[in-house]
Scaffold this active site. Sequence first.
Site, PDB file in Angstrom:
ATOM      1  N   GLY A  94       0.851  -1.202   0.000  1.00  0.00           N
ATOM      2  CA  GLY A  94       0.000   0.000   0.000  1.00  0.00           C
ATOM      3  C   GLY A  94       0.875   1.236   0.000  1.00  0.00           C
ATOM      4  O   GLY A  94       1.541   1.529   0.994  1.00  0.00           O
ATOM      5  N   ALA A  95       0.884   1.946  -1.147  1.00  0.00           N
ATOM      6  CA  ALA A  95       1.779   3.102  -1.295  1.00  0.00           C
ATOM      7  C   ALA A  95       1.028   4.418  -1.210  1.00  0.00           C
ATOM      8  O   ALA A  95       1.338   5.378  -1.907  1.00  0.00           O
ATOM      9  CB  ALA A  95       2.543   3.000  -2.613  1.00  0.00           C
ATOM     10  N   GLY A 138       1.245   4.100   4.061  1.00  0.00           N
ATOM     11  CA  GLY A 138       2.156   3.020   3.657  1.00  0.00           C
ATOM     12  C   GLY A 138       3.512   3.575   3.269  1.00  0.00           C
ATOM     13  O   GLY A 138       4.561   3.046   3.668  1.00  0.00           O
ATOM     14  N   LYS A 184      -6.710   1.501  10.243  1.00  0.00           N
ATOM     15  CA  LYS A 184      -7.569   1.948  11.338  1.00  0.00           C
ATOM     16  C   LYS A 184      -9.038   1.932  10.910  1.00  0.00           C
ATOM     17  O   LYS A 184      -9.695   2.978  10.877  1.00  0.00           O
ATOM     18  CB  LYS A 184      -7.159   3.356  11.782  1.00  0.00           C
ATOM     19  CG  LYS A 184      -5.757   3.406  12.418  1.00  0.00           C
ATOM     20  CD  LYS A 184      -5.378   4.811  12.845  1.00  0.00           C
ATOM     21  CE  LYS A 184      -4.032   4.837  13.559  1.00  0.00           C
ATOM     22  NZ  LYS A 184      -3.558   6.211  13.828  1.00  0.00           N
ATOM     23  N   GLY A 200      -1.487   4.895  16.971  1.00  0.00           N
ATOM     24  CA  GLY A 200      -1.011   6.015  17.784  1.00  0.00           C
ATOM     25  C   GLY A 200      -1.278   7.326  17.077  1.00  0.00           C
ATOM     26  O   GLY A 200      -1.886   7.350  15.995  1.00  0.00           O
ATOM     27  N   LYS A 249     -11.372   6.739  17.350  1.00  0.00           N
ATOM     28  CA  LYS A 249     -10.982   8.166  17.352  1.00  0.00           C
ATOM     29  C   LYS A 249     -11.346   8.821  16.031  1.00  0.00           C
ATOM     30  O   LYS A 249     -11.598  10.019  15.960  1.00  0.00           O
ATOM     31  CB  LYS A 249      -9.500   8.324  17.709  1.00  0.00           C
ATOM     32  CG  LYS A 249      -8.505   7.691  16.721  1.00  0.00           C
ATOM     33  CD  LYS A 249      -8.181   8.550  15.527  1.00  0.00           C
ATOM     34  CE  LYS A 249      -7.413   7.785  14.464  1.00  0.00           C
ATOM     35  NZ  LYS A 249      -7.105   8.587  13.275  1.00  0.00           N
ATOM     36  N   ASP A 264      -4.084   9.431  20.068  1.00  0.00           N
ATOM     37  CA  ASP A 264      -4.538   9.536  18.684  1.00  0.00           C
ATOM     38  C   ASP A 264      -5.790  10.407  18.574  1.00  0.00           C
ATOM     39  O   ASP A 264      -6.005  11.106  17.584  1.00  0.00           O
ATOM     40  CB  ASP A 264      -4.813   8.124  18.145  1.00  0.00           C
ATOM     41  CG  ASP A 264      -4.715   8.057  16.634  1.00  0.00           C
ATOM     42  OD1 ASP A 264      -4.446   9.086  16.008  1.00  0.00           O
ATOM     43  OD2 ASP A 264      -4.919   6.955  16.083  1.00  0.00           O
TER      44      ASP A 264
HETATM   45  N1  LIG Z   1      -2.428   8.791   6.510  1.00  0.00           N
HETATM   46  C1  LIG Z   1      -2.236   8.730   7.816  1.00  0.00           C
HETATM   47  O1  LIG Z   1      -1.824   9.723   8.460  1.00  0.00           O
HETATM   48  C2  LIG Z   1      -2.501   7.433   8.549  1.00  0.00           C
HETATM   49  C3  LIG Z   1      -1.893   7.241   9.792  1.00  0.00           C
HETATM   50  C4  LIG Z   1      -2.139   6.061  10.484  1.00  0.00           C
HETATM   51  C5  LIG Z   1      -2.960   5.092   9.935  1.00  0.00           C
HETATM   52  N2  LIG Z   1      -3.530   5.296   8.727  1.00  0.00           N
HETATM   53  C6  LIG Z   1      -4.370   4.215   8.174  1.00  0.00           C
HETATM   54  O2  LIG Z   1      -3.668   3.609   7.089  1.00  0.00           O
HETATM   55  C7  LIG Z   1      -4.598   3.025   6.188  1.00  0.00           C
HETATM   56  C8  LIG Z   1      -4.230   3.476   4.778  1.00  0.00           C
HETATM   57  O3  LIG Z   1      -4.461   4.882   4.744  1.00  0.00           O
HETATM   58  P1  LIG Z   1      -3.628   5.901   3.871  1.00  0.00           P
HETATM   59  O4  LIG Z   1      -3.575   7.143   4.654  1.00  0.00           O
HETATM   60  O5  LIG Z   1      -2.356   5.362   3.364  1.00  0.00           O
HETATM   61  O6  LIG Z   1      -4.677   6.069   2.680  1.00  0.00           O
HETATM   62  P2  LIG Z   1      -4.449   6.786   1.287  1.00  0.00           P
HETATM   63  O7  LIG Z   1      -5.792   7.151   0.804  1.00  0.00           O
HETATM   64  O8  LIG Z   1      -3.411   7.826   1.414  1.00  0.00           O
HETATM   65  O9  LIG Z   1      -3.830   5.611   0.400  1.00  0.00           O
HETATM   66  C9  LIG Z   1      -4.510   4.427   0.156  1.00  0.00           C
HETATM   67  C10 LIG Z   1      -3.654   3.556  -0.748  1.00  0.00           C
HETATM   68  O10 LIG Z   1      -4.357   2.341  -0.997  1.00  0.00           O
HETATM   69  C11 LIG Z   1      -4.480   2.184  -2.411  1.00  0.00           C
HETATM   70  N3  LIG Z   1      -5.742   1.509  -2.664  1.00  0.00           N
HETATM   71  C12 LIG Z   1      -6.961   2.030  -2.827  1.00  0.00           C
HETATM   72  N4  LIG Z   1      -7.858   1.055  -3.056  1.00  0.00           N
HETATM   73  C13 LIG Z   1      -7.166  -0.097  -3.042  1.00  0.00           C
HETATM   74  C14 LIG Z   1      -7.516  -1.445  -3.250  1.00  0.00           C
HETATM   75  N5  LIG Z   1      -8.763  -1.803  -3.514  1.00  0.00           N
HETATM   76  N6  LIG Z   1      -6.534  -2.368  -3.156  1.00  0.00           N
HETATM   77  C15 LIG Z   1      -5.276  -2.022  -2.893  1.00  0.00           C
HETATM   78  N7  LIG Z   1      -4.876  -0.766  -2.699  1.00  0.00           N
HETATM   79  C16 LIG Z   1      -5.818   0.186  -2.783  1.00  0.00           C
HETATM   80  C17 LIG Z   1      -4.406   3.558  -3.009  1.00  0.00           C
HETATM   81  O11 LIG Z   1      -3.964   3.485  -4.348  1.00  0.00           O
HETATM   82  C18 LIG Z   1      -3.356   4.188  -2.092  1.00  0.00           C
HETATM   83  O12 LIG Z   1      -2.074   3.811  -2.499  1.00  0.00           O
HETATM   84  C19 LIG Z   1      -5.991   3.479   6.658  1.00  0.00           C
HETATM   85  O13 LIG Z   1      -6.591   2.445   7.383  1.00  0.00           O
HETATM   86  C20 LIG Z   1      -5.687   4.659   7.577  1.00  0.00           C
HETATM   87  O14 LIG Z   1      -6.662   4.813   8.598  1.00  0.00           O
HETATM   88  C21 LIG Z   1      -3.320   6.436   8.013  1.00  0.00           C
HETATM   89  O1  LIG Z   2      -6.005  11.442   8.440  1.00  0.00           O
HETATM   90  P1  LIG Z   2      -6.773  10.529   9.340  1.00  0.00           P
HETATM   91  O2  LIG Z   2      -7.998  11.172   9.904  1.00  0.00           O
HETATM   92  O3  LIG Z   2      -7.011   9.191   8.716  1.00  0.00           O
HETATM   93  O4  LIG Z   2      -5.837  10.263  10.621  1.00  0.00           O
HETATM   94  C1  LIG Z   2      -4.540   9.837  10.405  1.00  0.00           C
HETATM   95  C2  LIG Z   2      -3.997   9.084  11.599  1.00  0.00           C
HETATM   96  O5  LIG Z   2      -4.828   7.995  11.929  1.00  0.00           O
HETATM   97  C3  LIG Z   2      -3.763   9.956  12.801  1.00  0.00           C
HETATM   98  O6  LIG Z   2      -3.173   9.184  13.808  1.00  0.00           O
END
Ligand SMILES: NC(=O)c1ccc[n+]([C@@H]2O[C@H](COP(=O)([O-])OP(=O)(O)OC[C@H]3O[C@@H](n4cnc5c(N)ncnc54)[C@H](O)[C@@H]3O)[C@@H](O)[C@H]2O)c1
Ligand SMILES: O=P(O)(O)OC[C@H](O)CO
Length: 360
Positions: free
Chosen positions: A35-36, A40, A133, A163, A218, A271
């Site tokens: 997951g980029a 990721g 999450k 976190g 959260k 968080d």
């Molecule tokens: N961004 C943050 O600050 C953050 C921090 C902690 C946790 N998270 C959690 O990480 C997870 C991913 O979030 P993110 O922020 O990277 O999201 P994002 O929207 O930035 O990226 C999602 C990625 O998944 C890919 N994607 C979309 N549909 C897909 C599919 N069907 N199969 C495979 N890949 C697919 C997209 O191309 C993209 O690369 C979520 O559960 C989010 O809650 C995000």
């Molecule tokens: O951008 P959000 O709302 O998905 O939050 C990102 C992280 O989960 C914060 O810890």
Amino acid sequence: MSDVTPAREHPPLTEALRLPLAQIEPDALRIAVLGAGSWGTTFAKLLADGGSDVVLWARRREVAQEITETHRNSDYLPGINLPPNLRAHDSLERVLAGAQQVYLSVPSQSLRSNLHSIRDIVPPDVPIVSLMKGVERGTGRRMSEVIASELQVDPDRIAVVSGPNLALEIAKRQPTAAVVASSSRETAVAVAAASTNEYFASFVNTDVIGTEFGGVLKNLIAVAVGIADGVGYGENTKASIITRGLVELTHFAVAYGARPETMSGLAGLGDLIATCESKLSRNNTAGRLLGQGYAFTEVIAQMNQTAEGLSSVGPILELACQRGVHMPIVAQVARVLDGTLDPRELAPHLATDSDEPQGE
Ligand SMILES: NC(=O)c1ccc[n+]([C@@H]2O[C@H](COP(=O)([O-])OP(=O)(O)OC[C@H]3O[C@@H](n4cnc5c(N)ncnc54)[C@H](O)[C@@H]3O)[C@@H](O)[C@H]2O)c1
Ligand SMILES: O=P(O)(O)OC[C@H](O)CO
């Protein structure tokens, strides 16, 4: 070189994806991150900055090429330079081959189908780590539960990381902490050791349920705070929602077996503060748009990143109902989403149906 520079022209991308021999220590841990997107890529960066040899799976070949060849992911982390020991590929086989730890960071609703694709190629006996999450719509399963059932792996091999972790801040090396939870302390320690570097500290616990639900719940409270913000309410309203939200998420998680102290730790209160206060939060942003009067469908159309809270509301309310947990703030968010509650009516004072004053 600094991790942050202004946007620049990328050199032309070659058709063939090269995996150059970067500056990798011979004994470096080989890690796969699937997951980029923003998280990721950021997590892959922090693992690489900690000394590991990291290969990131991107669905789109051009994203993989950009990361490997120009050390950028301009769609998700504009302006951020990625380290040379972080490379990317669009082939799951190439990314997973030889991996000693596997991290998953795709949208929660797509996890199960992605696991189908890797079931037969995940290296045996390595830790599988959820960075996600959300809960699965339809089943209400946590991500670690989906991983255990789809990959048929022992829960002791699974870890979750959560976190106050807003991706862009961490990508800029701002000091941050997280918690790694696994039913096996050994697995948690191995993952935390890889996930620690000079700007990112990983603590460990064995409360997988609390750590995962903290990250899910959260998001819902951050949507509520965003709604209040969008309406134009001030700090009293938001602080009241955050505080009552913490009570709500603690009651819920404890009803499902979480330890209460987890909910006042990094994966709970920590968080909650970060997500409810930051304009970087996608959940908070989605809420703000709702508060400004946009309909749910318009908000979805405006969001180009994942706001997990919007998909988790329904399953969380169903789970709450099954254990008799009262979640008035989350219930109000659901009503704003389906258009049956005016955002201006969302408030902590609606936390009870009773006319009698309640204990805090
Ligand atoms: N961004 C943050 O600050 C953050 C921090 C902690 C946790 N998270 C959690 O990480 C997870 C991913 O979030 P993110 O922020 O990277 O999201 P994002 O929207 O930035 O990226 C999602 C990625 O998944 C890919 N994607 C979309 N549909 C897909 C599919 N069907 N199969 C495979 N890949 C697919 C997209 O191309 C993209 O690369 C979520 O559960 C989010 O809650 C995000
Ligand atoms: O951008 P959000 O709302 O998905 O939050 C990102 C992280 O989960 C914060 O810890």
